[in-house]
Write a protein that holds these residues in place. Structure first.
Motif, short mmCIF file in Angstrom:
data_model
loop_
_atom_site.label_atom_id
_atom_site.label_comp_id
_atom_site.label_asym_id
_atom_site.label_seq_id
_atom_site.Cartn_x
_atom_site.Cartn_y
_atom_site.Cartn_z
N ASN A 1 0.85 -1.19 0.00
CA ASN A 1 0.00 0.00 0.00
C ASN A 1 0.88 1.24 0.00
O ASN A 1 2.04 1.19 0.39
CB ASN A 1 -0.89 0.04 1.24
CG ASN A 1 -1.96 -1.03 1.22
OD1 ASN A 1 -1.67 -2.21 1.45
ND2 ASN A 1 -3.19 -0.65 0.96
N ARG A 2 0.31 2.34 -0.42
CA ARG A 2 1.01 3.62 -0.34
C ARG A 2 1.29 3.94 1.14
O ARG A 2 0.40 3.79 1.99
CB ARG A 2 0.16 4.73 -0.96
CG ARG A 2 0.83 6.10 -0.98
CD ARG A 2 -0.14 7.12 -1.56
NE ARG A 2 0.45 8.44 -1.63
CZ ARG A 2 1.17 8.90 -2.65
NH1 ARG A 2 1.35 8.12 -3.70
NH2 ARG A 2 1.68 10.10 -2.64
N GLU B 1 1.62 5.74 4.57
CA GLU B 1 0.90 6.81 5.23
C GLU B 1 1.55 7.04 6.60
O GLU B 1 1.95 6.08 7.26
CB GLU B 1 -0.56 6.45 5.44
CG GLU B 1 -1.34 6.19 4.16
CD GLU B 1 -2.74 5.67 4.44
OE1 GLU B 1 -3.12 5.62 5.63
OE2 GLU B 1 -3.44 5.30 3.49
#
Length: 258
Positions: free
Chosen positions: A223-224, A226
Motif C-alpha cells: 500500500n502507499r 501513510e
C-alpha cells in the motif's frame, strides 16, 4: 566562547512539522541554542513543501537540510533556487537546482553547513561525498563547520567522521530515522553521532503506520505509505563548540518523547 549547535533529526510528515514547530522554540531557550540545523526531507512524507520549510524556519531552524527525497515534491524546486537556508546534498548532480553548502552569518561569526548524501545502499549514484567535501573545505575560511551525511550505512558515516576529524566542528548522520547512542568527540576535536533519529510519529516504523511496513516485509500487496497517527517525538543532538578553535567540547542527545 562556547556555542551550542542543535541538530534535529529527519522531520517526518505534517505531524512532525507541527511537533517541531511547537517544541523547537522551547528547546532553543532551555538549551541556549545559538544555531540550529533541521533535516526536513520527509516533512511531506516524501519531500518537503515550501510552506513547511517556512514553518520550520519560523520555528527556529537556521538551516534546513535535505536528502534522497529532495525532489519528492517538485513544488520545492523554485523555492530552492531563491532560498539560501534550505540545502540539498552537495554531491547531487550539479545541474540540479539549489545549493549543497553555505556560510551563514550569525552574531558570533560565520557558520558553514555542508549537506552530503551517501552512496552505500542508496538508489542512485551521486558524486563521491568523500572527495567532494575535501574540495568544499578548501573554499571555507570560518572555523565553525558543520557536516551532515544523509546515508544508509553506519560505516559510511563513521568513515566520514573519522576522515574529517580535526577539520570540522561536527559531523552527524541522518536518513535511518533511528537514533544512535554513539555521541562522541573524536581524537582531534570533532563532535560526532552516527544518526540523529527522527522527529514525528512515535508509534510507527520510521514515521509510517506499522501495518503498512509489516505488509511490505511479509510480501503482501503493498500500500502507499501513510504517516502513523498518535503522539510524536523529537530526536536531536546538542554540540557545544569553542568558536575560537572550532573544536567540539561536548555532545549529547536531546530526545523528547510526547
Amino acid at each position: 566562547m562556547e556555542r551550542n549547535i542543535l541538530a534535529v533529526g529527519d522531520v517526518v510528515a505534517p505531524a512532525g512539522v507541527k511537533y517541531c514547530k511547537a517544541a523547537l522554540p522551547r528547546l532553543r531557550r532551555e538549551l541556549s541554542v545559538d544555531f540550529c540545523v533541521v533535516n526536513g526531507e520527509n516533512a511531506a512524507v516524501l519531500g518537503m513543501l515550501p510552506a513547511q520549510a517556512e514553518e520550520l524556519l519560523s520555528a527556529g531552524a537556521d538551516v534546513i537540510t535535505m536528502g534522497n527525497h529532495t525532489w519528492g515534491r517538485r513544488e520545492l524546486v523554485p523555492y530552492l533556487e531563491r532560498s539560501r537556508e534550505v540545502l540539498r546534498p552537495a554531491n547531487l548532480p550539479q545541474q540540479q537546482p539549489g545549493r549543497g553548502w553555505g556560510v551563514f552569518e550569525t552574531p558570533f561569526g560565520d557558520v558553514a553547513v555542508i549537506d552530503l548524501i551517501g552512496r552505500c545502499g542508496m538508489d542512485y549514484t551521486p558524486d563521491n561525498p568523500f572527495q567532494l567535501v575535501e574540495r568544499i573545505l578548501r573554499k571555507i575560511q570560518t572555523k565553525l563547520i558543520l557536516v551532515e551525511l544523509h546515508a544508509e550505512a553506519t560505516s559510511e558515516k563513521l568513515a566520514m567522521g573519522r576522515m574529517l576529524d580535526g577539520q570540522v566542528s561536527a559531523v552527524w548522520g541522518t536518513h535511518t530515522h533511528v537514533p544512535t547512542a554513539d555521541t562522541m568527540i573524536l581524537p582531534q576535536g570533532t563532535g560526532y553521532v552516527t544518526d540523529l533519529g527522527m522527529t514525528g510519529p512515535r508509534d510507527s516504523v520510521l514515521g509510517i503506520r506499522p501495518e503498512l511496513s509489516i505488509r511490505r516485509f511479509r510480501g503482501d500487496l503493498p500500500n502507499r505509505y501513510e504517516p502513523a497517527p498518535g503522539p510524536c517525538k523529537l530526536e536531536a543532538c546538542l554540540f557545544t563548540i569553542d568558536d575560537a578553535t572550532g573544536r567540539c567540547t561536548a555532545v549529547r542527545r536531546v530526545d523528547i518523547h510526547g
